[in-house]
Design a protein around this motif. Structure first.
Motif, PDB file in Angstrom:
ATOM      1  N   PHE A  93       0.708  -1.299  -0.001  1.00  0.00           N
ATOM      2  CA  PHE A  93      -0.022   0.248   0.095  1.00  0.00           C
ATOM      3  C   PHE A  93       0.908   1.236  -0.126  1.00  0.00           C
ATOM      4  CE2 PHE A  93       0.964  -0.138   4.366  1.00  0.00           C
ATOM      5  CZ  PHE A  93       0.938   1.255   4.877  1.00  0.00           C
ATOM      6  N   ARG A  95       2.108   4.488   1.639  1.00  0.00           N
ATOM      7  CA  ARG A  95       2.151   4.807   3.081  1.00  0.00           C
ATOM      8  C   ARG A  95       2.704   6.354   3.008  1.00  0.00           C
ATOM      9  NH1 ARG A  95       5.555   2.436   8.130  1.00  0.00           N
ATOM     10  NH2 ARG A  95       5.035   3.701   9.758  1.00  0.00           N
ATOM     11  N   GLU A 115       4.713  -3.034   2.387  1.00  0.00           N
ATOM     12  CA  GLU A 115       3.909  -4.596   2.434  1.00  0.00           C
ATOM     13  C   GLU A 115       3.822  -4.754   3.822  1.00  0.00           C
ATOM     14  OE1 GLU A 115       3.981  -8.643   0.468  1.00  0.00           O
ATOM     15  OE2 GLU A 115       5.620  -7.586   0.075  1.00  0.00           O
ATOM     16  N   GLU A 184      -0.059  -0.896   9.687  1.00  0.00           N
ATOM     17  CA  GLU A 184      -1.184  -1.555   9.683  1.00  0.00           C
ATOM     18  C   GLU A 184      -2.444  -0.739   9.731  1.00  0.00           C
ATOM     19  OE1 GLU A 184       0.085  -6.148  11.460  1.00  0.00           O
ATOM     20  OE2 GLU A 184      -0.605  -4.321  12.767  1.00  0.00           O
ATOM     21  N   GLU A 186      -2.601   2.519   9.185  1.00  0.00           N
ATOM     22  CA  GLU A 186      -2.786   3.427   8.182  1.00  0.00           C
ATOM     23  C   GLU A 186      -3.490   2.666   7.015  1.00  0.00           C
ATOM     24  OE1 GLU A 186      -0.171   6.313   5.506  1.00  0.00           O
ATOM     25  OE2 GLU A 186       0.422   5.765   7.348  1.00  0.00           O
ATOM     26  N   LYS A 187      -2.927   1.493   6.611  1.00  0.00           N
ATOM     27  CA  LYS A 187      -3.529   0.439   5.423  1.00  0.00           C
ATOM     28  C   LYS A 187      -4.810   0.319   5.780  1.00  0.00           C
ATOM     29  CE  LYS A 187      -3.098  -3.592   2.603  1.00  0.00           C
ATOM     30  NZ  LYS A 187      -2.369  -4.668   2.362  1.00  0.00           N
ATOM     31  N   ARG A 190      -6.653   3.664   4.778  1.00  0.00           N
ATOM     32  CA  ARG A 190      -6.693   4.459   3.813  1.00  0.00           C
ATOM     33  C   ARG A 190      -6.663   3.503   2.515  1.00  0.00           C
ATOM     34  NH1 ARG A 190      -1.472   8.072   3.452  1.00  0.00           N
ATOM     35  NH2 ARG A 190      -2.805   8.992   2.010  1.00  0.00           N
ATOM     36  N   PRO A 192      -5.141   0.343  -0.048  1.00  0.00           N
ATOM     37  CA  PRO A 192      -3.969  -0.026  -0.718  1.00  0.00           C
ATOM     38  C   PRO A 192      -3.442   1.264  -1.606  1.00  0.00           C
ATOM     39  CG  PRO A 192      -5.817  -0.939  -2.062  1.00  0.00           C
ATOM     40  CD  PRO A 192      -6.368  -0.430  -0.712  1.00  0.00           C
ATOM     41  N   GLY A 194      -3.528   4.358  -0.604  1.00  0.00           N
ATOM     42  CA  GLY A 194      -3.284   5.572   0.147  1.00  0.00           C
ATOM     43  C   GLY A 194      -4.299   6.928  -0.184  1.00  0.00           C
TER      44      GLY A 194
END
Length: 232
Positions: A93, A95, A115, A184, A186-187, A190, A192, A194
């Motif tokens: 994703f 970041r 990842e 984790e 943030e993923k 948001r 994959p 972003g």
């Protein structure tokens, strides 16, 4: 009787307690009903609680018909974890923030590909009721004025507030989970690609998020339009 035994083992494994206390009087164990599963583990699904309640019934006619039917129901109830949790699959994703974001702070840049392994995350924030059950069952000590900010009896579905990191970690351990890493989190929020916000790039409104000068928080799960790509 085998299904009753299996349900007893599952109940004990999930809660750390036997479904029925040791008998004090002859035959008393046969008259006791188990405490509701979710009174010990409010994070578990109602379908799993219902299945174990039936399998632990003193009336054999109320139990599942056979091992095959119980296994099917058990599998479905475990799939029903999506009642409270959502899955975030393994993968990469975006970041952080790119240079086109004028509001980004220095520590959010540069944007990069990261990842992470797959994981589950709670669909909504932990509620005051859930956290109060943890405190009641474990005797966990809270700051003195916790009840000034939380009212689990009258407002059980408001998100729990006024807790320290160690309180959150202790709760997560109690329900058999853990706190997310920063990546984790943030993923999960948001997606994959972003996104700027969980729902996309659109400017926030009151149907997506509860923000601004509000008198207090809002009940969890009341703004589904603001969910992330994974449903959190």
């Amino acid at each position: 009787s085998d299904l009753y035994g299996l349900a007893s083992v599952l109940y004990h494994a999930l809660t750390g307690k036997p479904p029925v206390a040791k008998e004090r009087l002859p035959g008393s164990i046969h008259a006791q009903a188990p405490a509701p599963l979710r009174s010990h583990r409010p994070d578990l699904t109602r379908s799993l609680e219902k299945l174990l309640n039936e399998a632990l019934s003193k009336n054999m006619r109320q139990r599942p018909l056979d091992a095959r039917s119980m296994l099917k129901r058990l599998a479905r109830s475990l799939e029903d974890v999506t009642d409270t949790m959502v899955g975030v699959p393994q993968g990469i994703f975006l970041r952080g923030a790119g240079p086109e974001d004028p509001d980004a702070r220095k520590e959010e840049q540069p944007q990069r590909i990261v990842e992470v392994d797959g994981f589950f995350v709670a669909k909504t924030p932990v509620t005051a009721e859930q956290f109060a059950a943890f405190v009641y069952k474990t005797g966990h000590k809270l700051v003195k004025d916790w009840l000034q900010y939380n009212d689990p009896e009258n407002h059980p579905n408001l998100p729990v507030v006024h807790v320290h990191w160690h309180d959150a970690e202790a709760y997560a351990n109690w329900v058999g989970a853990r706190l997310l890493t920063e990546a984790e989190w943030e993923k999960a929020a948001r997606g994959p690609e972003g996104r700027l916000y969980p729902w996309g790039e659109a400017v926030p409104n009151r149907g997506m998020a509860w923000f601004g000068e509000q008198p207090g928080p809002r009940e969890v799960g009341t703004l589904p339009a603001g969910a992330s790509p994974y449903g959190a």
